[in-house]
Scaffold this active site. Structure first.
Site, PDB file in Angstrom:
ATOM      1  N   GLY A 104       0.821  -1.208   0.000  1.00 43.23           N
ATOM      2  CA  GLY A 104       0.000   0.000   0.000  1.00 43.23           C
ATOM      3  C   GLY A 104       0.854   1.256   0.000  1.00 43.23           C
ATOM      4  N   ASN A 131     -13.692   2.253   8.044  1.00 41.13           N
ATOM      5  CA  ASN A 131     -12.443   1.594   7.674  1.00 41.13           C
ATOM      6  C   ASN A 131     -11.264   2.170   8.471  1.00 41.13           C
ATOM      7  OD1 ASN A 131     -10.340   0.259   6.443  1.00 41.13           O
ATOM      8  ND2 ASN A 131     -11.082   0.624   4.368  1.00 41.13           N
ATOM      9  N   TYR A 138      -3.491   6.062   6.280  1.00 44.58           N
ATOM     10  CA  TYR A 138      -3.415   7.326   5.541  1.00 44.58           C
ATOM     11  C   TYR A 138      -2.841   8.439   6.410  1.00 44.58           C
ATOM     12  CZ  TYR A 138      -6.657   4.860   2.409  1.00 44.58           C
ATOM     13  OH  TYR A 138      -7.244   3.952   1.575  1.00 44.58           O
TER      14      TYR A 138
END
Length: 166
Positions: A104, A131, A138
């Site tokens: 990711g 989520n 993030y």
């Protein structure tokens, strides 16, 4: 014993037409994860038309040990405040069995680099509120949640009804 270096086993590449079934499979896997499989109406034909013929969006494929395990689909948007384009990440997905191996992060570093290479002003995406693992990921990368903004969507009958009023 030599330390396993996952970074060397991760590659990112732009998708090609031959990847259509792979892209659709990954989209469906993402939809299952998001509990939205019933909303997937994309087909290889519609993806081919819009990704490779009309070039409406781009896809990158993340591979781990030469196996495709992730994808990201993105396209340009435009910021009136910046007066320049940005890159909008529509979807990103990494298969559960390879999460935590840096795939990711590699996808995001690739997209950040692409955004800068193209002289775009920002990289943006949305994330489902539930989520939490993705939200933490993030934030750890330096992304800032836009909590004051609400995403609106119009599709199907609502979109057609409004269009008919024109």
């Amino acid at each position: 014993m030599q330390k396993d270096n996952n970074e060397e086993k991760i590659t990112i590449r732009f998708a090609e037409q031959k990847d259509l079934s792979l892209i659709l499979d990954l989209i469906k896997e993402l939809a299952v994860y998001e509990k939205m499989l019933d909303e997937v109406v994309a087909t290889e034909k519609s993806l081919n038309e819009n990704l490779f013929e009309k070039k409406m969006a781009e896809v990158i494929i993340g591979e781990y040990r030469n196996e495709p395990v992730a994808f990201a689909l993105f396209f340009p948007n435009f910021s009136t405040f910046l007066g320049k384009p940005g890159l909008y990440l529509e979807d990103v997905y990494v298969k559960p069995e390879v999460r935590g191996k840096g795939i990711g992060r590699k996808l995001f570093t690739f997209l950040a680099n692409l955004t800068c290479e193209r002289n775009y002003g920002r990289l943006e995406w949305v994330c489902l509120d539930w989520n939490k693992p993705s939200i933490q990921f993030y934030k750890k990368m330096g992304a800032i949640p836009m909590d004051d903004w609400t995403t609106f969507r119009m599709q199907g009958n609502a979109l057609e009804n409004l269009a008919d009023k024109f």
